[in-house]
Design a protein around this motif. Structure first.
Motif, short mmCIF file in Angstrom:
data_model
loop_
_atom_site.label_atom_id
_atom_site.label_comp_id
_atom_site.label_asym_id
_atom_site.label_seq_id
_atom_site.Cartn_x
_atom_site.Cartn_y
_atom_site.Cartn_z
N TYR A 163 -6.43 -23.60 58.60
CA TYR A 163 -6.75 -22.40 59.31
C TYR A 163 -7.53 -22.63 60.56
N ASP A 164 -7.12 -23.02 61.60
CA ASP A 164 -7.85 -23.25 62.74
C ASP A 164 -7.73 -22.27 63.85
N ALA A 165 -8.93 -21.69 64.17
CA ALA A 165 -8.80 -20.59 64.85
C ALA A 165 -8.71 -20.94 66.47
N ASN A 166 -9.10 -22.03 66.48
CA ASN A 166 -9.18 -22.46 68.12
C ASN A 166 -7.88 -23.16 68.56
N ILE A 190 -1.29 -14.88 60.97
CA ILE A 190 -2.41 -14.20 60.91
C ILE A 190 -3.16 -14.25 62.31
N GLN A 191 -2.81 -15.39 63.04
CA GLN A 191 -3.39 -15.33 64.42
C GLN A 191 -2.81 -14.19 65.46
N LEU A 229 -10.81 -14.76 58.05
CA LEU A 229 -11.97 -15.13 58.65
C LEU A 229 -12.05 -16.44 59.38
N ALA A 230 -11.38 -17.59 58.82
CA ALA A 230 -11.45 -18.82 59.35
C ALA A 230 -10.54 -18.86 60.51
N MET A 231 -9.48 -17.90 60.74
CA MET A 231 -8.62 -17.60 61.49
C MET A 231 -9.31 -16.78 62.88
N GLY A 232 -10.64 -16.22 62.61
CA GLY A 232 -11.41 -15.66 63.58
C GLY A 232 -10.80 -14.00 63.76
N LYS A 233 -10.04 -13.71 62.78
CA LYS A 233 -9.55 -12.39 62.67
C LYS A 233 -10.38 -11.13 62.41
N PRO A 234 -10.43 -10.21 62.94
CA PRO A 234 -11.06 -8.83 62.60
C PRO A 234 -10.60 -8.62 61.11
N THR A 235 -11.14 -8.13 60.08
CA THR A 235 -10.74 -7.90 58.75
C THR A 235 -11.24 -6.84 57.98
N VAL A 236 -10.36 -5.80 57.45
CA VAL A 236 -10.79 -4.63 56.92
C VAL A 236 -10.39 -5.08 55.22
N ALA A 272 -19.30 -16.40 63.81
CA ALA A 272 -20.14 -16.34 62.56
C ALA A 272 -19.28 -15.91 61.42
N GLY A 273 -18.08 -15.22 61.72
CA GLY A 273 -17.08 -15.24 60.53
C GLY A 273 -16.51 -16.30 60.27
N ILE A 274 -16.16 -17.26 61.23
CA ILE A 274 -15.49 -18.50 60.95
C ILE A 274 -16.66 -19.23 60.26
N ASP A 275 -17.71 -19.44 60.47
CA ASP A 275 -18.71 -20.08 59.84
C ASP A 275 -18.69 -19.74 58.38
#
Length: 404
Positions: free
Chosen positions: A216-219, A300-301, A328-335, A376-379
């Motif tokens: 799960y790499d957001a970059n 997810i992305q 979060l690891a993918m940098g996605k807004p989450t609800v 911050a979510g990714i971290d």
């Protein structure tokens, strides 16, 4: 006085068979602990009812042979890691309502189970005086761990509120508190479950939850799946097992009606309640079915918002949803539904209860976020490691050994 060096071996007494090759906390913990100790992962024992169900399959036949002591029931699965299938066949007793008869037969099942474990440990020359028994919520036979196994230390692990599940509820409500009380320490993957354990054992600790997030790499730029590309924006998605036991079907139905211009994307296998739900009749709800794990980062992305629309019930209230870390690891807004276990993810997720709150939370999640907020979510997600969980176990282990 004992010391940490006295621990050479760990027994992971698991709920789930190793051969199923599914992601599970017990497997992940076994792999992490094997970096410092020899580990024996113990499969659950087969019972007569399970044998009858599976006897027509290759797997069922192999399990029967091992239960009867005829097959190779111990294999090496990795460096410092072995898997043992007990050479015992349990009596199927969960249907019994007479507690005295149940307790008698449960004790007999435990005798056979632990006898098989002792036999393989003797064969491998593993000393029980240097062994920690780590029980993955095997509450019934686990009650007899000290009586029939006598390890150096006995730990109990709670990663789900199992006694609220119909299979465990009748006898588990009585037996799990006894099993928890008998252990040297109790570990849980959420504060809620640690509080539950502390009712019966003061040495109950939340060790958090580890996740395998390497893929799960957001970059990394992931390809847009063709079936997702055909769905209109904005795409709001859930990825995981679609079960009415844990997910709020009525909430999803109301949201789909209230926001017909939003696309609701559900990815994963369905159980019967989802299959029969009105969601299938709604033009803005898309069921994409189960997908291979390696393809999930792509889905997810390319979702605008990721969701975890849990029901709030005794099963879910303390449940740690690993998918939140993946989102979060993918940098996605989450609800997600607001539960005690979800508080640890604040402020990186939008929490909601009820239809109106969900709409408001999704509207906020659809707004642009800063690079700092995203990172911050990714971290937060990347900080939830199995190594961190195991280090907390070792810290308790050390304190207990100093007292011995």
């Amino acid at each position: 006085m004992s010391s940490v060096s006295d621990v050479e071996n760990y027994l992971i007494i698991a709920q789930q068979e190793w051969a199923l090759n599914l992601g599970s906390n017990a497997r992940n913990l076994a792999a992490e602990i094997s970096k410092k100790h020899r580990v024996m992962y113990v499969n659950p024992a087969m019972d007569f009812k399970s044998i009858l169900k599976q006897i027509g399959t290759k797997h069922g036949k192999e399990r029967l042979k091992m239960a009867l002591g005829l097959g190779q029931n111990t294999i090496q699965a990795g460096d410092n890691l072995w898997v043992h299938t007990p050479s015992t066949l349990n009596t199927s007793i969960n249907w019994l309502r007479n507690r005295k008869i149940y307790q008698l037969l449960n004790r007999r099942n435990a005798q056979g189970f632990f006898k098989s474990i002792r036999r393989i440990l003797d064969r491998l020359d593993w000393n029980l005086d240097q062994t920690v028994a780590f029980n993955d919520s095997q509450m019934f036979m686990g009650l007899y761990t000290k009586k029939y196994l006598q390890p150096l230390l006995s730990f109990y692990y709670i990663r789900d509120n199992l006694i609220e599940h119909p299979y465990f509820k009748y006898h588990g409500t009585l037996i799990e508190p006894q099993t928890v009380a008998a252990m040297d320490a109790v570990f849980a993957n959420s504060a809620y479950l640690a509080d539950y354990g502390r009712q019966f054992n003061p040495q109950s600790l939340d060790i958090g939850q580890g996740c395998e997030l390497d893929m799960y790499d957001a970059n990394k730029k992931h390809p847009l799946p063709a079936d997702l590309a055909a769905i209109p924006f904005p795409r709001l998605g859930y990825i995981g097992f679609l079960t009415g036991e844990r997910l709020d079907i009525q909430l999803l139905e109301k949201l789909a009606d209230l926001k017909p211009d939003w696309s609701w994307v559900l990815i994963g296998p369905e159980e019967i309640r989802f299959q029969q739900s009105e969601l299938h009749s709604k033009s803005n709800v898309y069921f994409l079915g189960a997908r291979k794990p390696e393809s999930l980062p792509s889905y997810i992305q390319h979702l605008e918002v990721c969701m975890n629309p849990q029901s709030v019930n005794a099963l879910t209230v303390g449940n740690y949803p690993r998918k939140i870390d993946e989102y979060l690891a993918m940098g996605k807004p989450t609800v997600a539904t607001d539960t005690p276990a979800m508080q640890m993810f604040l402020p990186h997720v939008h929490l909601a209860l009820g239809v109106d709150a969900y709409v408001q939370a999704i509207e906020k999640a659809l707004q642009p976020v800063t690079a700092v907020e995203r990172q911050a979510g990714i971290d937060c997600a990347k900080g939830h490691t199995w190594e961190a969980c195991v280090e907390k176990i070792y810290a308790v282990q050390e304190e207990l050994l100093k007292k011995k």
